[in-house]
Design a protein around this motif. Structure first.
Motif, short mmCIF file in Angstrom:
data_model
loop_
_atom_site.label_atom_id
_atom_site.label_comp_id
_atom_site.label_asym_id
_atom_site.label_seq_id
_atom_site.Cartn_x
_atom_site.Cartn_y
_atom_site.Cartn_z
N MET A 115 -3.62 -2.25 9.83
CA MET A 115 -5.00 -2.17 8.99
C MET A 115 -4.84 -2.28 7.63
O MET A 115 -5.67 -2.59 7.10
CB MET A 115 -5.90 -1.36 9.71
CG MET A 115 -6.46 -1.69 11.16
SD MET A 115 -7.24 -3.33 11.11
CE MET A 115 -8.88 -2.81 10.27
N ALA A 116 -3.76 -1.54 7.24
CA ALA A 116 -3.69 -1.25 5.95
C ALA A 116 -2.77 -2.06 4.97
O ALA A 116 -3.09 -2.49 3.93
CB ALA A 116 -2.79 0.51 5.58
N THR A 117 -1.88 -2.79 5.73
CA THR A 117 -1.18 -3.67 5.26
C THR A 117 -1.79 -5.20 5.25
O THR A 117 -1.22 -5.99 4.40
CB THR A 117 0.41 -3.79 5.96
OG1 THR A 117 0.19 -4.19 7.13
CG2 THR A 117 1.07 -2.37 5.75
N GLY A 118 -2.70 -5.20 6.47
CA GLY A 118 -2.89 -6.65 6.61
C GLY A 118 -2.12 -7.60 7.43
O GLY A 118 -2.46 -8.85 7.79
N PRO B 298 -7.39 -5.40 4.01
CA PRO B 298 -6.07 -4.56 3.85
C PRO B 298 -5.96 -3.74 2.38
O PRO B 298 -6.61 -4.33 1.35
CB PRO B 298 -5.05 -5.66 4.06
CG PRO B 298 -5.75 -6.84 3.80
CD PRO B 298 -7.21 -6.64 4.24
N VAL B 299 -4.81 -3.38 2.37
CA VAL B 299 -4.30 -2.60 1.13
C VAL B 299 -5.55 -1.36 0.59
O VAL B 299 -5.91 -1.69 -0.46
CB VAL B 299 -3.91 -3.64 -0.14
CG1 VAL B 299 -3.34 -2.95 -1.15
CG2 VAL B 299 -3.16 -4.61 0.47
N PRO B 300 -5.68 -0.20 1.02
CA PRO B 300 -6.38 0.66 0.52
C PRO B 300 -5.61 1.18 -1.01
O PRO B 300 -4.58 0.72 -1.00
CB PRO B 300 -6.12 1.93 1.50
CG PRO B 300 -5.57 1.43 2.83
CD PRO B 300 -4.75 0.02 2.18
N VAL C 105 -1.73 6.33 3.09
CA VAL C 105 -0.76 5.23 3.99
C VAL C 105 0.58 5.53 3.79
O VAL C 105 1.35 5.62 4.87
CB VAL C 105 -1.02 3.83 3.28
CG1 VAL C 105 0.03 2.58 3.80
CG2 VAL C 105 -2.46 3.32 3.64
N PRO D 96 0.83 -1.23 -0.07
CA PRO D 96 0.12 -0.04 -0.05
C PRO D 96 0.63 1.26 0.18
O PRO D 96 0.36 2.37 -0.25
CB PRO D 96 -0.88 -0.16 1.47
CG PRO D 96 -0.10 -1.13 2.06
CD PRO D 96 0.60 -2.24 0.89
#
Lengths: 361, 361, 361
Positions: free
Chosen positions: A194-197, B29-31, A58, A51
């Motif tokens: 939360m963005a990367t997982g 995940p991954v916006p 991000v 991301p």
């Protein structure tokens, strides 16, 4: 240091082994401005999902002014520029060493590359030789963003030309931790799980640990040619099926860099919190990849380094093994430098990853 | 409502049927920031021609501040985010319901998706089950741009795990006209027939009318994989020819969303003045599509709704039938919910279209 | 001049030969805003490397406010717009004449095209005829950026319809040097040989000189379809393998414009300092190209013209021969208008190139 080879002196059919001389320098033509189109194509061609490279908020939370361009997209464009003068007549791309990612690149930046011959060794068969070059890529401000060494087997045009005195450059086996560049603005803890997982950070990877990434990716002729053309890499072996009928394989070869990118995309799950590539210590394309092959990726954690002055971020040294047409569960452990018929890529590289805040205090 | 599943708890091989529980929530995940590169690729991959999405002056004349991103590109990226947690181990993507397009998306917007398990039913064979999820996608301002339900057949990892209590969600058969969102700024009459090439508007389509669109599009492996990777959809069935040798078809399947996009592009001629997708009422991928198949598209007008408070725009309910490897002239009328071996897509959806000014007065 | 054909009158299956009349005018639908995504895709699809189109500092040094969009990308998008009304039912695209590049196009510009029927001649077989059209493309300011004539063989829908009176337009064999447009701001000497990789300029090319460019490019189905869809060209012959089973070749044909672009990319080495395409004097697709064919390119220098009032830039008239599946070294010299079974493209065009400063003084 000799003067650069003047533009316009390159023969139409490119340079051959006997044209190279130690210390020879090349300013490679065709600078390239990287755009949002390049970044989107890179995702479509590889399936990349980090991301930091595709989600502006991000990237900003991690301290970047905007999404940095994927390190490997930068590498491929930078590398592609050198093909014209270095590997246009390459028989094989033998290896990389000392690849250093020196500064982030952003959409709108314009890159150009330069190379210098640092070693030469004719093969005993007299029909080809190995050329060692050191290359570097600069942005429009003259700032170095990437530097690397590679060696490549290049055909001789004439067997009768005399062999040069063999000179092998001293190439470090690894990029020392002191030579890794960490942007001062980087906020490693700003990379949101939360963005990367993923939640694993530097502290959680154990040397010796092996990760078999679950996905697989079949490579089509269009895919690798689109990628290689995007990088303006002109090496003929990737594009010309008619001429390839008479090569050793009878067909086109996939650009090795495309294999690296596909493996890196496949390995996102398991290495989610990588901040950036810092270095490629060494790498070989152990076997050729052809259209129709399905690629898989295994990582082995080689080591974990602290970075002086940066308790918030560490360096993780990884071995990326790219395998084809094999279930990873059936692929044995591969010893260092071991060759295996299904292994096409063996890359030793170093990434940056956040360290736990608790470790910082 | 239970707490979201924490990041980092997903197994490397993904979730299986027995891992799901009613009310379970996922923040995927991954916006993804959508760029001009994504929009250009969408055109190249599908042949889309709606000028609202590719001609800035046309979009502005219709009231938009800039070209809105194609609704289906938004859908595929939004949907692709959910695959990681919902359909990574999907055997089949069974259906959609209640898809609502809630706000336009523009280049530069960043999307992320969330899902909640709303139903579960194990199959009688004990080796798989159906998972029903409600999903939604938000932009960087936290504004909901898309919401939908879908159900998917997911493999069990172990046959021995107990079946959950079957719970089937109540899914509306259609998105009620009162739930359709029409942007307040929209100027339907601003969409110039000279720009779209068509003059038919809402008033001109008659329920029961059938349109066989004349073009056809053959799908190649590279095409569908490029598209599916662009959407960062990681479902393995689309990419791995080596593993696919042992699936029921012996080969890769085309992402169903790519079929929808190709059919929509083929159907531009005949539906030129569509302003936007407002809803997908229901949809099924009735048969698999493989590389080499040629797709054709038929539309049937299902209904025509006025929109309260907006005499200038109406809702048109359409049935999109995607067929493969058949001359449409030879395809019989397909009854509601009827299966036909050449029909791969059966989609019931609602679009917005201008009404005649005379009707407004 | 008759009034334009009103939108909405086009039959779903497109226009056939008997639908055309002399003086008939078409405003083609679907304007298109060109983006950075289109430019990146063009590089990936063709391998184009002219730095004026991909390196912002290089373009600015030559006087441009930003990178101009590649002339051929502009041509393909402009041309693609006309297909809907002119060549949707084309049997063959017979030729071009009088193509003039009138103003640079930049990312963000929106193009739309118009055409007028300037000639008609039914074939003696009574099942098709040749339609001659003059077309032009305007940007969002109403400025003409491109104009051209082409003729195309179009099927008749019904053999029984009467033939029109044959009218053949007077088409110039070349675009006169006085009609070539050189942007006033252009600084030809600003194009840096270090950026282009070549030092040859207008003065160095000798009429009669032949250049066999060394690379080759194999065309895949995905490649040409992606390109042709990007240009929103809807000619069915390129996309529908199922229907193509019953055509004369039993398969899809590659859009001829893709062949031109690939040949131009292959010919970068040897023509590095081309500033812009100024005109296409004449061109024919001498044989069809299919997926799997490998393209090669030869150039012959036809002439060299001074440009009144611009001692710093000259016009070079070139003949681009595209050949397939043949070693160029084995391809004989091709006489003017000669057909050869391996030659697929024969294009007579004019480019702008800097003249030596010494010649200016």
């Amino acid at each position: 240091m000799s003067a650069p080879v003047p533009p316009g002196t390159r023969p139409a059919e490119g340079w051959f082994f006997e044209d190279y001389a130690l210390g020879q320098r090349f300013g490679h033509p065709v600078p390239r401005t990287i755009t949002a189109g390049d970044a989107a194509l890179y995702i479509a061609l590889t399936g990349a999902r980090h991301p930091l490279h595709c989600a502006e908020p991000v990237a900003r939370a991690a301290g970047y002014p905007a999404c940095p361009v994927d390190d490997l997209l930068v590498f491929h464009i930078a590398f592609g520029k050198t093909v014209h003068d270095i590997s246009y007549n390459a028989v094989a791309n033998l290896g990389y060493a000392g690849v250093r990612f020196l500064a982030p690149v952003y959409v709108g930046d314009t890159l150009h590359s330069q190379s210098e011959v640092i070693g030469l060794k004719e093969n005993s068969n007299g029909s080809s030789g190995v050329v060692y070059v050191g290359s570097r890529t600069l942005n429009q401000h003259g700032q170095e963003v990437l530097s690397w060494a590679r060696w490549v087997m290049v055909a001789k045009k004439s067997r009768n030309r005399p062999a040069p005195t063999p000179i092998l450059p001293a190439l470090a086996r690894e990029v020392d931790v002191g030579k890794l560049v960490v942007p001062a603005f980087l906020v490693p803890a700003g990379l949101d799980p939360m963005a990367t997982g993923g939640t694993r950070v530097w502290d959680d990877y154990q040397p010796g640990e092996s990760i078999d990434h679950p996905g697989g990716m079949t490579v089509e002729e269009s895919d690798h040619m689109l990628a290689t053309r995007l990088y303006q890499n002109t090496a003929r072996i990737h594009f010309d099926a008619f001429a390839a009928q008479s090569n050793a394989f009878g067909k086109r070869l996939v650009y090795g860099g495309h294999v690296i990118s596909v493996c890196r995309a496949l390995s996102y799950d398991g290495l989610e919190n990588t901040l950036a590539l810092a270095a490629i210590n060494a790498g070989t394309h152990a076997n050729p990849t052809f259209a129709g092959d399905t690629l898989y990726c295994r990582h082995v954690v080689l080591g974990r380094w602290e970075i002086p002055g940066r308790p918030d971020v560490g360096a993780l040294r990884l071995r990326m093994l790219g395998a084809k047409n094999v279930r990873l569960a059936e692929l044995p452990a591969i010893a260092p430098a071991e060759k295996h018929p299904q292994v096409v890529l063996d890359l030793d590289y170093t990434v940056l990853m956040a360290r736990r805040q608790s470790a910082v205090k």
